[in-house]
Design a protein around this motif. Structure first.
Motif, PDB file in Angstrom:
ATOM      1  N   MET A   1      -5.113  -7.824  11.753  1.00 48.79           N
ATOM      2  CA  MET A   1      -4.073  -7.980  10.617  1.00 48.79           C
ATOM      3  C   MET A   1      -4.669  -7.619   9.268  1.00 48.79           C
ATOM      4  O   MET A   1      -5.788  -7.674   8.864  1.00 48.79           O
ATOM      5  N   LYS A  66      -0.155  -9.411   6.821  1.00 47.90           N
ATOM      6  CA  LYS A  66       0.710  -8.265   6.584  1.00 47.90           C
ATOM      7  C   LYS A  66       2.291  -8.668   7.251  1.00 47.90           C
ATOM      8  O   LYS A  66       3.248  -8.663   6.525  1.00 47.90           O
ATOM      9  N   GLU A  67       2.062  -8.869   8.532  1.00 52.56           N
ATOM     10  CA  GLU A  67       3.108  -9.085   9.344  1.00 52.56           C
ATOM     11  C   GLU A  67       3.831 -10.616   8.976  1.00 52.56           C
ATOM     12  O   GLU A  67       4.989 -10.741   9.037  1.00 52.56           O
ATOM     13  N   THR A  68       3.050 -11.875   8.976  1.00 50.00           N
ATOM     14  CA  THR A  68       3.508 -12.810   8.624  1.00 50.00           C
ATOM     15  C   THR A  68       4.266 -13.023   7.352  1.00 50.00           C
ATOM     16  O   THR A  68       5.419 -13.421   6.979  1.00 50.00           O
ATOM     17  N   HIS A  71       7.856 -10.854   7.262  1.00 46.59           N
ATOM     18  CA  HIS A  71       8.488 -11.799   8.115  1.00 46.59           C
ATOM     19  C   HIS A  71       9.310 -13.049   7.438  1.00 46.59           C
ATOM     20  O   HIS A  71      10.548 -13.224   7.187  1.00 46.59           O
ATOM     21  N   VAL A 146       9.774  -7.459  12.978  1.00 48.32           N
ATOM     22  CA  VAL A 146       8.820  -6.918  12.274  1.00 48.32           C
ATOM     23  C   VAL A 146       7.956  -6.425  13.573  1.00 48.32           C
ATOM     24  O   VAL A 146       7.519  -5.135  13.178  1.00 48.32           O
ATOM     25  N   THR A 147       7.621  -6.854  14.320  1.00 45.09           N
ATOM     26  CA  THR A 147       6.809  -6.238  15.589  1.00 45.09           C
ATOM     27  C   THR A 147       7.478  -6.428  16.734  1.00 45.09           C
ATOM     28  O   THR A 147       7.487  -5.531  17.851  1.00 45.09           O
ATOM     29  N   THR A 169      15.488  -4.822  11.592  1.00 42.35           N
ATOM     30  CA  THR A 169      13.895  -4.340  11.562  1.00 42.35           C
ATOM     31  C   THR A 169      13.712  -4.210   9.893  1.00 42.35           C
ATOM     32  O   THR A 169      14.475  -3.398   9.164  1.00 42.35           O
ATOM     33  N   ARG A 171      10.619  -3.433   7.046  1.00 42.08           N
ATOM     34  CA  ARG A 171       9.459  -3.030   6.566  1.00 42.08           C
ATOM     35  C   ARG A 171       9.125  -2.999   5.129  1.00 42.08           C
ATOM     36  O   ARG A 171      10.137  -3.216   4.397  1.00 42.08           O
ATOM     37  N   TRP A 172       8.087  -3.102   4.493  1.00 40.55           N
ATOM     38  CA  TRP A 172       7.629  -3.342   3.191  1.00 40.55           C
ATOM     39  C   TRP A 172       8.587  -2.460   2.445  1.00 40.55           C
ATOM     40  O   TRP A 172       9.092  -2.819   1.434  1.00 40.55           O
TER      41      TRP A 172
END
Length: 227
Positions: A1, A66-68, A71, A146-147, A169, A171-172
């Motif tokens: 992560m 990043k992912e958490t 989301h 996200v994933t 989908t 993304r940042w």
């Protein structure tokens, strides 16, 4: 992560009035906090890196990987933007492509739905990232990707319960697009996933097929009488 120090956050919350503050709108001197963990944030508008927010030195938590963080922030932005558009009477759309010709289509979510809730179960056995509901009984599950895409089991449960589904989908670098719309990769269970032109062509095709079948039945009946 990816650690919190490497995430280039485009949005935070005003610590005073709670409103969303985007880096493009931020002014120095405003006290701001992270949308995910509520830790103090700082704005960075240098000449080399992309303008962004970051946790103040030593800030952040394990919830801001990043992912958490992406989301959770996407869900918060969707719900708060929907509610603001609903209250002000402005348009905020779910956009997607016609399943046949890929023409761009849009549905005004505040006009079609009455509420939006984070992490709510619309059917037993699964939970939507964002659940949209109307007093008419219409329901839409928005799944933020996200994933991973939603499980096939969840899509099947939604289909059995006549719940609409949209997959988007995020993304940042596309998070700020949520200010104006949600761009869905896929929609499920929505008749309006077909544009008017394709719908008319499909109706013409169905009518022609019905006429062909009717003519075949008449011909068979005439042949039987002739015998």
């Amino acid at each position: 992560m990816m650690p919190t120090s490497e995430v280039l956050y485009p949005v935070v919350r005003d610590a005073g009035d709670g409103r969303l503050v985007w880096i493009s709108e931020w002014e120095r001197g405003t006290e701001i906090v992270c949308l995910t963990c509520a830790a103090p944030m700082v704005g960075r508008k240098g000449e080399i890196r992309v303008h962004h927010f970051a946790h103040a030195s030593g800030g952040g938590s394990g919830n801001c990987t990043k992912e958490t963080a992406l989301h959770k922030q996407a869900k918060l932005i969707v719900v708060e933007t929907f509610r603001a558009a609903k209250n002000s009477g402005t348009r905020w759309s779910l956009r997607f492509r016609c399943q046949w010709c890929a023409a761009q289509m849009a549905v005004d979510l505040p006009q079609r739905f009455d509420s939006a809730t984070i992490e709510k179960s619309l059917v037993e056995g699964t939970r939507a990232d964002v659940a949209f509901e109307a007093v008419t009984g219409l329901k839409l599950a928005l799944e933020i990707i996200v994933t991973h895409r939603p499980e096939e089991r969840s899509l099947r449960l939604y289909a059995e319960a006549d719940v609409l589904v949209a997959e988007a989908t995020i993304r940042w670098d596309s998070l700020e697009n949520l200010k104006s719309c949600v761009n869905a990769d896929r929609v499920h269970g929505w008749s309006r996933a077909t544009c008017p032109g394709c719908a008319r062509r499909a109706e013409i095709t169905r009518a022609a097929e019905a006429a062909r079948v009717a003519e075949a039945v008449r011909a068979a009946e005439a042949a039987r009488v002739a015998e």
